[in-house]
Write a protein that holds these residues in place. Structure first.
Motif, mmCIF file in Angstrom:
data_model
loop_
_atom_site.group_PDB
_atom_site.id
_atom_site.type_symbol
_atom_site.label_atom_id
_atom_site.label_comp_id
_atom_site.label_asym_id
_atom_site.label_seq_id
_atom_site.Cartn_x
_atom_site.Cartn_y
_atom_site.Cartn_z
ATOM 1 N N TYR A 111 -17.047 -51.145 69.892
ATOM 2 C CA TYR A 111 -15.848 -50.363 70.256
ATOM 3 C C TYR A 111 -14.572 -51.174 70.077
ATOM 4 O O TYR A 111 -13.561 -50.660 69.596
ATOM 5 C CB TYR A 111 -15.948 -49.851 71.692
ATOM 6 N N LEU A 112 -14.604 -52.418 70.466
ATOM 7 C CA LEU A 112 -13.441 -53.272 70.305
ATOM 8 C C LEU A 112 -13.078 -53.437 68.823
ATOM 9 O O LEU A 112 -11.904 -53.349 68.446
ATOM 10 C CB LEU A 112 -13.685 -54.645 70.943
ATOM 11 N N GLY A 113 -14.074 -53.642 67.988
ATOM 12 C CA GLY A 113 -13.836 -53.749 66.542
ATOM 13 C C GLY A 113 -13.252 -52.470 65.968
ATOM 14 O O GLY A 113 -12.348 -52.506 65.122
ATOM 15 N N PHE A 114 -13.755 -51.320 66.430
ATOM 16 C CA PHE A 114 -13.229 -50.042 65.956
ATOM 17 C C PHE A 114 -11.773 -49.862 66.369
ATOM 18 O O PHE A 114 -10.936 -49.427 65.566
ATOM 19 C CB PHE A 114 -14.076 -48.889 66.504
ATOM 20 N N ILE A 115 -11.453 -50.198 67.597
ATOM 21 C CA ILE A 115 -10.077 -50.045 68.085
ATOM 22 C C ILE A 115 -9.124 -50.970 67.337
ATOM 23 O O ILE A 115 -8.031 -50.558 66.934
ATOM 24 C CB ILE A 115 -10.026 -50.296 69.608
ATOM 25 N N ILE A 116 -9.527 -52.199 67.113
ATOM 26 C CA ILE A 116 -8.672 -53.141 66.376
ATOM 27 C C ILE A 116 -8.468 -52.678 64.940
ATOM 28 O O ILE A 116 -7.357 -52.722 64.404
ATOM 29 C CB ILE A 116 -9.270 -54.560 66.427
ATOM 30 N N THR A 117 -9.541 -52.186 64.315
ATOM 31 C CA THR A 117 -9.426 -51.692 62.932
ATOM 32 C C THR A 117 -8.535 -50.461 62.862
ATOM 33 O O THR A 117 -7.694 -50.342 61.958
ATOM 34 C CB THR A 117 -10.824 -51.357 62.384
ATOM 35 N N ALA A 118 -8.695 -49.531 63.803
ATOM 36 C CA ALA A 118 -7.854 -48.323 63.820
ATOM 37 C C ALA A 118 -6.392 -48.693 64.008
ATOM 38 O O ALA A 118 -5.509 -48.131 63.339
ATOM 39 C CB ALA A 118 -8.320 -47.381 64.919
ATOM 40 N N TYR A 119 -6.112 -49.628 64.892
ATOM 41 C CA TYR A 119 -4.741 -50.078 65.114
ATOM 42 C C TYR A 119 -4.148 -50.689 63.847
ATOM 43 O O TYR A 119 -3.009 -50.391 63.483
ATOM 44 C CB TYR A 119 -4.715 -51.095 66.257
ATOM 45 N N ALA A 120 -4.928 -51.515 63.153
ATOM 46 C CA ALA A 120 -4.438 -52.150 61.925
ATOM 47 C C ALA A 120 -4.128 -51.112 60.851
ATOM 48 O O ALA A 120 -3.116 -51.204 60.150
ATOM 49 C CB ALA A 120 -5.462 -53.158 61.417
ATOM 50 N N VAL A 121 -4.994 -50.118 60.719
ATOM 51 C CA VAL A 121 -4.782 -49.077 59.698
ATOM 52 C C VAL A 121 -3.541 -48.248 60.025
ATOM 53 O O VAL A 121 -2.714 -47.976 59.153
ATOM 54 C CB VAL A 121 -6.031 -48.173 59.592
ATOM 55 N N ILE A 122 -3.389 -47.864 61.278
ATOM 56 C CA ILE A 122 -2.244 -47.031 61.674
ATOM 57 C C ILE A 122 -0.930 -47.791 61.497
ATOM 58 O O ILE A 122 0.047 -47.250 60.962
ATOM 59 C CB ILE A 122 -2.418 -46.538 63.120
ATOM 60 N N ASN A 175 -0.293 -50.246 59.496
ATOM 61 C CA ASN A 175 -0.044 -50.439 58.071
ATOM 62 C C ASN A 175 0.533 -49.162 57.453
ATOM 63 O O ASN A 175 1.475 -49.221 56.664
ATOM 64 C CB ASN A 175 -1.333 -50.847 57.361
ATOM 65 N N ASP A 176 -0.012 -48.008 57.814
ATOM 66 C CA ASP A 176 0.493 -46.745 57.283
ATOM 67 C C ASP A 176 1.916 -46.478 57.749
ATOM 68 O O ASP A 176 2.743 -45.977 56.989
ATOM 69 C CB ASP A 176 -0.412 -45.589 57.691
ATOM 70 N N VAL A 177 2.217 -46.804 58.986
ATOM 71 C CA VAL A 177 3.568 -46.587 59.507
ATOM 72 C C VAL A 177 4.577 -47.438 58.743
ATOM 73 O O VAL A 177 5.641 -46.959 58.349
ATOM 74 C CB VAL A 177 3.616 -46.895 61.028
ATOM 75 N N ILE A 178 4.240 -48.683 58.514
ATOM 76 C CA ILE A 178 5.157 -49.577 57.795
ATOM 77 C C ILE A 178 5.388 -49.073 56.369
ATOM 78 O O ILE A 178 6.521 -49.034 55.885
ATOM 79 C CB ILE A 178 4.609 -51.018 57.796
ATOM 80 N N GLN A 179 4.318 -48.650 55.690
ATOM 81 C CA GLN A 179 4.472 -48.145 54.321
ATOM 82 C C GLN A 179 5.281 -46.861 54.294
ATOM 83 O O GLN A 179 6.118 -46.661 53.415
ATOM 84 C CB GLN A 179 3.096 -47.915 53.699
#
Length: 58
Positions: free
Chosen positions: A7-18, A20-24
């Motif tokens: 779960y922790l890995g999923f949350i960290i990955t989801a945060y990184a993806v979101i 990154n998309d916001v910045i782009q």
């Protein structure tokens, strides 16, 4: 414990993806509206020192 790590890995990955998309998305938006923002600032500067602007705001 193993489930927690998953779960922790999923949350960290989801945060990184979101983030990154916001910045782009913001970069693309700001780049495409660059001339519009300059025009809006020019209009603001044109009226900010005039009597018409003062009368409109009071």
């Amino acid at each position: 414990m193993n489930q927690f790590i998953i779960y922790l890995g999923f949350i960290i990955t989801a945060y990184a993806v979101i983030t990154n998309d916001v910045i782009q998305t913001l970069g693309t938006f700001l780049a495409s509206n660059d001339k519009k923002m300059v025009a809006a600032m020019d209009v603001y500067r044109q009226y900010s020192n005039s009597d018409a602007f003062v009368r409109m705001t009071y």
